[in-house]
Design a protein around this motif. Structure first.
Motif, PDB file in Angstrom:
ATOM      1  N   UNK A 204       0.915  -1.153   0.035  1.00 28.62           N
ATOM      2  CA  UNK A 204       0.009  -0.064   0.005  1.00 28.62           C
ATOM      3  C   UNK A 204       0.935   1.158  -0.158  1.00 28.62           C
ATOM      4  N   UNK A 205       1.988   0.982   0.503  1.00 26.48           N
ATOM      5  CA  UNK A 205       2.978   2.361   0.775  1.00 26.48           C
ATOM      6  C   UNK A 205       3.660   2.504  -0.450  1.00 26.48           C
ATOM      7  N   UNK A 206       3.794   1.417  -1.358  1.00 25.30           N
ATOM      8  CA  UNK A 206       4.400   1.842  -2.403  1.00 25.30           C
ATOM      9  C   UNK A 206       3.357   2.529  -3.429  1.00 25.30           C
ATOM     10  N   UNK A 207       2.296   1.709  -3.610  1.00 22.20           N
ATOM     11  CA  UNK A 207       1.026   2.254  -4.331  1.00 22.20           C
ATOM     12  C   UNK A 207       0.582   3.763  -4.309  1.00 22.20           C
ATOM     13  N   UNK A 208       0.903   4.232  -3.035  1.00 23.23           N
ATOM     14  CA  UNK A 208       0.554   5.510  -2.651  1.00 23.23           C
ATOM     15  C   UNK A 208       1.682   6.607  -2.944  1.00 23.23           C
TER      16      UNK A 208
ATOM     17  N   UNK B   9       1.819  -0.191 -10.153  1.00 25.45           N
ATOM     18  CA  UNK B   9       0.253  -0.910 -10.659  1.00 25.45           C
ATOM     19  C   UNK B   9       0.685  -2.643 -10.543  1.00 25.45           C
ATOM     20  N   UNK B  10       1.618  -2.952 -11.540  1.00 25.68           N
ATOM     21  CA  UNK B  10       1.703  -4.347 -12.119  1.00 25.68           C
ATOM     22  C   UNK B  10       2.164  -5.039 -10.837  1.00 25.68           C
ATOM     23  N   UNK B  11       3.101  -4.703  -9.859  1.00 25.67           N
ATOM     24  CA  UNK B  11       3.514  -5.625  -8.751  1.00 25.67           C
ATOM     25  C   UNK B  11       2.318  -5.517  -7.964  1.00 25.67           C
ATOM     26  N   UNK B  12       1.461  -4.517  -7.812  1.00 29.93           N
ATOM     27  CA  UNK B  12       0.047  -4.738  -6.820  1.00 29.93           C
ATOM     28  C   UNK B  12      -0.930  -5.694  -7.302  1.00 29.93           C
ATOM     29  N   UNK B  13      -1.014  -5.845  -8.611  1.00 30.10           N
ATOM     30  CA  UNK B  13      -1.940  -6.524  -9.163  1.00 30.10           C
ATOM     31  C   UNK B  13      -1.840  -7.959  -9.160  1.00 30.10           C
ATOM     32  N   UNK B  14      -0.173  -8.209  -9.306  1.00 33.22           N
ATOM     33  CA  UNK B  14       0.499  -9.700  -9.040  1.00 33.22           C
ATOM     34  C   UNK B  14       0.172  -9.972  -7.694  1.00 33.22           C
ATOM     35  N   UNK B  15       0.607  -9.104  -6.762  1.00 29.81           N
ATOM     36  CA  UNK B  15       0.454  -9.268  -5.432  1.00 29.81           C
ATOM     37  C   UNK B  15      -0.879  -9.959  -4.980  1.00 29.81           C
ATOM     38  N   UNK B  16      -2.020  -9.312  -5.493  1.00 33.23           N
ATOM     39  CA  UNK B  16      -3.329  -9.465  -5.124  1.00 33.23           C
ATOM     40  C   UNK B  16      -3.734 -10.742  -5.657  1.00 33.23           C
ATOM     41  N   UNK B  17      -3.240 -11.035  -6.917  1.00 36.26           N
ATOM     42  CA  UNK B  17      -3.864 -12.255  -7.870  1.00 36.26           C
ATOM     43  C   UNK B  17      -3.058 -13.460  -6.850  1.00 36.26           C
ATOM     44  N   UNK B  18      -2.092 -13.424  -6.356  1.00 38.59           N
ATOM     45  CA  UNK B  18      -1.532 -14.227  -5.738  1.00 38.59           C
ATOM     46  C   UNK B  18      -2.214 -14.635  -4.395  1.00 38.59           C
ATOM     47  N   UNK B  19      -2.915 -13.770  -3.866  1.00 37.52           N
ATOM     48  CA  UNK B  19      -3.774 -13.908  -2.852  1.00 37.52           C
ATOM     49  C   UNK B  19      -5.197 -14.068  -3.019  1.00 37.52           C
ATOM     50  N   UNK B  20      -5.408 -14.526  -4.403  1.00 35.96           N
ATOM     51  CA  UNK B  20      -6.681 -14.835  -4.799  1.00 35.96           C
ATOM     52  C   UNK B  20      -7.799 -13.860  -4.607  1.00 35.96           C
TER      53      UNK B  20
END
Length: 489
Positions: free
Chosen positions: A224-228, A235-246
């Motif tokens: 979240x800190x990186x995103x803000x 953007x892409x690392x965040x999306x990958x991070x979320x998808x890994x957690x289903x």
């Protein structure tokens, strides 16, 4: 009087246990900062984290802060990797130079494997240890074997699962730390066996990878800190991070935007914990730490004592300051301190056998080097622990550095519980101290022990119950009678 042990001071001073604080250790799995630092006896005070105490000639006591977590300011990946490599190399070298012999756990994971290869650079002879899992799907053994083949100068030991005690095998050894209950008491029997199984020249240092996950695996707060701070790059690392957690990135962003803890101060967040402990944890929470949850077997009276403490009724908590003004840094330091606590407990258990458990990742210089790196250095799409991997470049074989998985040990939890169920049930029988003190509801904990836990969180609840019960039994027994007699003269 000063000591590195609160329980020693309490016993020598005949000080009473603080009954309000004890139920706080029914939180899964560690109480939040600063409650985790409060001594469990009235009349004993703790030196704050990153500080030292000094007694002046005139008898004045001074508390001085000497270290605090640095802000992340290094965005160059190579520079950050150099800092981590140098700090970690010195940490490992210090152990190899200070002990008569040295060894390393070789679980097969990136952290312990990195230490083994770093150790190979600093000493001509050392040993590695790997404990086989009971789960055929756990691939740690395969990776550990690949690593061992690349370390021909080391002597490698592999312990079959059935030859060592299972988890939940209790140890009646009064050498372990009793300053606080131990949520990891279920590991004592197995750990002591593995740490003392092979004859080694004492004093012996046993290196483990504790601290590697805490420093190099980024979590929700860091993401979240990186995103803000850099939405485009994140953007892409965040999306990958979320998808890994289903989960779904758009949904998670909405949850984060509405999270009630997103912009609150540490003091305000802490004030809410009295009510939060009765709730289930929120996914993607942006609180300063994972919201503590009281185990379901706690009594209403004990729950009320915990709520009173968080809401400012009872023992003073002093200055409610975070470990760092930045949430991600605070949480990392909280986890690092838990790792340090686990390491100290293991050393207390095995030092009588000439073995010191050492965690080089927890050295101050290594922690500082990791914290100095910006989120963009720690988080890369498709790369597991990129900063540690970069720091080990040229030291760790590329084939090993590419591992992105870690074996699970849930099967061992179930098997350990099954084999030790009767002993654990007896622990909460008619002479249970936690039941007598009105903390544990016997029927609830017996029900949990008798059945088949549906989730890992049930094991966490049982772990804190076991640690609490063992601690309450242990503090009844004097450990230092000869020292008490000496001081009484």
């Amino acid at each position: 009087m000063f000591s590195d042990s609160a329980s020693l001071l309490a016993e020598l001073g005949g000080l009473p246990v603080d009954e309000q604080l004890v139920p706080v250790w029914a939180l899964a799995s560690y109480p939040p900062h600063p409650v985790d630092d409060l001594p469990l006896w009235r009349g004993v005070d703790a030196v704050p984290p990153g500080s030292f105490a000094a007694l002046d000639r005139d008898g004045t006591l001074r508390l001085t802060s000497y270290w605090s977590p640095p802000a992340p300011e290094i965005g160059d990946a190579d520079q950050a990797a150099d800092l981590v490599r140098t700090a970690l190399s010195r940490a490992v070298e210090a152990r190899s130079a200070s002990f008569a012999s040295v060894s390393a756990d070789l679980s097969g994971g990136l952290d312990s494997t990195s230490l083994a290869f770093m150790l190979d650079r600093h000493t001509a002879t050392f040993e590695t240890f790997h404990s086989l899992s009971d789960d055929s799907l756990n691939d740690d053994a395969r990776w550990a074997a690949v690593a061992a083949a690349r370390l021909p100068g080391a002597e490698h030991h592999v312990f079959p699962y059935d030859e060592s005690p299972t988890w939940y095998t209790m140890v009646d050894d009064r050498s372990y730390s009793r300053d606080t209950p131990d949520p990891m008491a279920r590991t004592h029997g197995k750990s002591l066996y593995l740490h003392t199984r092979v004859d080694v020249a004492a004093p012996h240092a046993r290196l483990n990878g504790t601290g590697g996950d805490e420093l190099f695996s980024m979590d929700v707060l860091a993401m979240h800190d990186y995103l803000t701070t850099d939405r485009g790059a994140a953007k892409k690392p965040f999306e990958a991070f979320v998808y890994e957690r289903h989960d779904v990135p758009r949904t998670v962003r909405r949850r984060m935007a509405k999270d009630p803890d997103r912009d609150v101060s540490f003091e305000d967040w802490f004030a809410r914990l009295g009510a939060a402990t009765v709730s289930e944890r929120r996914p993607w929470s942006l609180g300063w730490e994972s919201t503590p949850r009281l185990a379901p077997w706690i009594t209403d009276d004990a729950r009320a004592r915990v709520t009173d403490l968080f809401e400012g009724r009872g023992r003073s908590l002093g200055d409610l300051a975070p470990l760092s003004p930045r949430k991600p840094q605070h949480e990392i330091m909280k986890l690092v301190r838990i790792g340090g606590d686990v390491t100290r407990r293991m050393t207390a258990l095995s030092a009588g056998h000439g073995v010191w458990v050492e965690s080089p990742f927890l050295d101050e210089a290594v922690v500082e080097a990791a914290l100095l790196a910006k989120p963009s250095v720690h988080i890369r799409t498709g790369t597991y622990k990129p900063l540690l991997g970069a720091a080990m470049r040229g030291i760790l074989p590329p084939a090993l550095a590419q591992r992105s998985s870690k074996g699970g040990y849930n099967r061992e939890l179930y098997r350990g519980l099954e084999q030790n169920r009767q002993a654990l049930l007896e622990l909460f029988g008619p002479d249970s101290r936690a039941v007598a003190r009105g903390i544990v509801d016997r029927a609830s904990v017996v029900d949990a022990l008798s059945g088949l836990p549906a989730t890992v969180s049930t094991f966490m609840d049982l772990d804190v119950a076991i640690g609490l019960e063992l601690w309450l039994r242990d503090v009844e027994r004097p450990r230092y009678p000869s020292l008490q007699k000496e001081l009484a003269r």
